[in-house]
Design a protein around this motif. Structure first.
Motif, PDB file in Angstrom:
ATOM      1  N   TRP A 132       6.473  11.146   6.606  1.00  0.00           N
ATOM      2  CA  TRP A 132       6.002  10.579   7.610  1.00  0.00           C
ATOM      3  C   TRP A 132       6.752  10.521   9.012  1.00  0.00           C
ATOM      4  CZ3 TRP A 132       1.440   9.750   5.983  1.00  0.00           C
ATOM      5  CH2 TRP A 132       1.190   9.735   4.564  1.00  0.00           C
ATOM      6  N   THR A 186       3.150  16.412   3.494  1.00  0.00           N
ATOM      7  CA  THR A 186       1.884  16.000   4.266  1.00  0.00           C
ATOM      8  C   THR A 186       1.732  17.033   5.424  1.00  0.00           C
ATOM      9  OG1 THR A 186       3.304  14.587   5.866  1.00  0.00           O
ATOM     10  CG2 THR A 186       2.500  13.462   3.633  1.00  0.00           C
ATOM     11  N   VAL A 276      -3.338   5.572   7.010  1.00  0.00           N
ATOM     12  CA  VAL A 276      -2.876   6.447   5.663  1.00  0.00           C
ATOM     13  C   VAL A 276      -4.156   6.444   4.756  1.00  0.00           C
ATOM     14  CG1 VAL A 276      -1.665   6.649   3.388  1.00  0.00           C
ATOM     15  CG2 VAL A 276      -0.303   6.609   5.664  1.00  0.00           C
TER      16      VAL A 276
END
Length: 475
Positions: A132, A186, A276
Motif C-alpha cells: 500500500w 497490488t 480497499v
C-alpha cells in the motif's frame, strides 16, 4: 564527467539519426526513433532524473512534427495516473498518522519470540506495508525497529558473535526482499505495475481491475515471500539463536510509545478500508447501480479527496491532510507514467509495433516459450543495473509487438516481464530497499549477491509457473 558524457550522448545520438542522408525507415519513424533513443540513453545512464527525461516528449514530439503538444500532454492526464495519485495520497495519510507503524507492530506481535519468527514477522509486516505504500517507505519504517531489536538482543544474549551477525544479516536482507516482493501484490504497490496498467489501458484498451490483479499478485507475492524466507533465513544465513524475549519487549515498548489509537488514525483506517473494499467490490457495486459506472480511479480519488475534506477534529486544520503534505508525494513517478505513455503511443503511431509484430510472425522456428523465458531472464537481471520503471517503460511496447507477432496473449508476455522488473535482490544499487539495508553496515555486497542470485533464479521459475497455470484462470 560520466554524467556530462551521458547528457551529451543522448541528444548527439538523436541528432545523428535525424541528419542521416538517407532515412533508416521513413521520416516519421526516424524522428520517433531519435527521440526514443535520446530518452533511453538518459533513462539508462540516469544523466538527469528519470522523471525529467519523461518530460522530453512534450518538447520533442511537437518540434519534430510527430504530434501536437495537446495530443502529447493528454497522456500525462491519463485516468490511470489519477488512480495512482489517489493511492499515493492514501499512503501519505497512513504515514502521516503513523498508522502503518502501528499495523506493522501488531503483525510483529503475532509472530512469536523465536529468532526465525522475528525475522519472518519483520518480512511479513514489510511486505504487507509495501502493498500500500512505497517499498522505500516500508523499509524506512521497519529498519529502525529491526536495528533496535538487534541491539537489544546483542546486549542481552550470550550467544556467539557469528550467530548474532547472521541474525542481523537475515533481518536486513529479509526486510529488503520483502519490501520488493510486497509491492508486486497490488497495482499501486510498485511503479512498474502502474506503468504496465497505464500502457495496456491506453494502447490496447485492456483494463485490469484492482481486485482482479490481487487474485493473481497476492498468491505470487506470498510464494516469493516464503521462498525468500527459506533462502535467507533457513539456507544462506541461519542464525540458530532460538528464543529472543528481548524482541517482544521492544515491540511492546514501541506500541506503548504510540499510545491508544487517536481519532485521526481511526479516520484514516476507516477511509483506507472503505477504499480497499471499494476496489474489491467495484464489480458488484456497478451491478447494483449501473448508472454509477465506478472505476478504480473513481474510488481512489474519492478516498483521496475525503482525506482533505472530511473534518476529524476541531481547530484550524480539522482534516487529516493539508495541501502542504503533498510535497511528500512522488510527483516524479506520475510524470514518468505520462512520459512512458507518450513514448509508447508514438512508437505505435510510427509503425514500430507493427514492424516488430511482422518480423516476429515471420520467424516460425522461434518458440514462444523460449522467447518468454529469455525475455524474463534478461529483464530480471537488467533490473539489477537500471531503474525498474525505466526498464518497463522501454520494454513494454517491444514485448507487446513480440506477443502479437507470436500470436500470443499480450497479458501472458507483458505481466511476467513487469513482475520480473521488481525482482531486484542482488545489488545494493538495484532498488532503494537494498541500498537502505546495505547502509546499515550489517550487509556486504557479496552477502547480498549470494542470497539475491538464488532468489532471482527462483523468482524466474515462480513467475513463469504462475504465468502458465494461474494467469489464464484470472485474466
Amino acid at each position: 564527467m560520466k554524467q556530462l558524457i551521458a547528457l551529451a550522448f543522448g541528444p548527439l545520438l538523436a541528432g545523428i539519426i535525424l541528419l542521416l542522408p538517407e532515412p533508416l525507415f521513413n521520416p516519421l519513424m526516424d524522428k520517433i526513433l531519435a527521440a526514443c533513443l535520446w530518452m533511453v540513453v538518459w533513462w539508462i545512464t540516469e544523466a538527469v532524473s528519470i522523471s525529467i527525461t519523461a518530460l522530453l516528449p512534450i518538447v520533442l514530439f511537437p518540434l519534430l512534427g510527430v504530434s501536437s503538444i495537446g495530443k502529447v500532454t493528454v497522456h500525462y492526464a491519463n485516468p490511470i495516473v489519477f488512480l495512482f495519485f489517489g493511492g499515493f495520497v492514501i499512503a501519505l495519510a497512513l504515514e502521516k498518522v503513523a498508522l502503518h507503524k502501528r499495523m506493522a507492530l501488531h503483525i510483529l506481535r503475532l509472530t512469536g519470540p523465536k529468532a526465525n519468527g522475528v525475522v519472518f514477522g519483520f518480512m511479513l509486516a514489510t511486505a504487507l506495508l509495501s502493498m500500500w505504500i512505497s517499498n522505500t517507505a516500508s523499509t524506512v519504517v521497519m529498519l529502525p525497529m529491526a536495528l533496535s531489536v538487534y541491539a537489544l538482543v546483542k546486549k542481552k544474549t550470550k550467544k556467539n558473535k557469528k550467530k548474532l551477525h547472521r541474525f542481523a544479516l537475515s533481518l536486513m536482507l529479509g526486510i529488503a526482499a520483502a519490501a520488493n516482493i510486497g509491492g508486486m501484490a497490488t497495482l499501486i504497490g510498485t511503479p512498474p505495475n502502474s506503468v504496465m496498467l497505464a500502457f495496456l489501458n491506453e494502447q490496447y484498451q485492456i483494463d485490469i481491475g484492482f481486485f482482479q490483479w490481487m487474485t493473481f499478485g497476492v498468491p505470487l507475492s506470498g510464494i516469493l515471500l516464503l521462498l525468500a524466507y527459506w533462502i535467507i533465513v533457513r539456507w544462506a544465513y541461519p542464525s540458530r539463536l532460538g528464543l529472543l524475549d528481548s524482541a517482544h519487549d521492544i515491540i511492546e515498548d514501541e506500541l506503548r510509545a504510540l499510545g491508544p489509537m487517536k481519532r485521526k488514525e481511526r479516520a484514516v483506517l476507516t477511509l483506507f478500508l472503505m477504499t480497499v473494499f471499494g476496489w474489491v467490490l467495484r464489480g458488484q457495486i456497478n451491478e447494483w447501480w449501473p448508472a454509477l459506472s465506478l472505476t478504480d480511479t473513481h474510488i481512489a480519488m474519492i478516498g483521496a479527496i475525503a482525506l482533505f475534506t472530511i473534518p476529524v477534529k476541531k481547530g484550524a486544520k480539522p482534516c487529516v491532510l493539508q495541501w502542504d503534505d503533498t510535497a511528500k508525494l512522488p510527483w516524479g513517478i506520475l510524470i514518468l507514467f505520462g512520459g512512458g505513455l507518450a513514448l509508447a503511443s508514438a512508437l505505435a503511431q510510427g509503425g514500430f509495433i507493427d514492424a516488430i509484430q511482422y518480423f516476429i510472425s515471420g520467424q516460425n522456428q522461434w518458440s514462444s516459450v523460449l522467447i518468454l523465458i529469455a525475455l524474463v531472464t534478461l529483464v530480471l537481471f537488467l533490473t539489477e543495473l537500471m531503474s525498474n520503471v525505466a526498464l518497463v517503460t522501454v520494454f513494454l511496447p517491444v514485448i507487446a509487438g513480440i506477443a502479437l507477432g507470436l500470436d500470443q496473449s499480450i497479458l501472458a508476455m507483458v505481466i511476467p516481464i513487469t513482475l520480473a522488473s521488481s525482482c531486484a535482490f542482488m545489488l545494493p544499487m538495484a532498488t532503494p530497499p537494498n541500498a537502505i539495508v546495505f547502509a546499515s553496515g550489517h550487509v556486504s555486497v557479496a552477502q547480498m549477491v549470494r542470497s539475491g542470485f538464488w532468489l532471482n533464479l527462483l523468482s524466474l521459475i515462480v513467475i513463469l509457473l504462475t504465468n502458465y497455470f494461474l494467469l489464464p484462470l484470472i485474466f
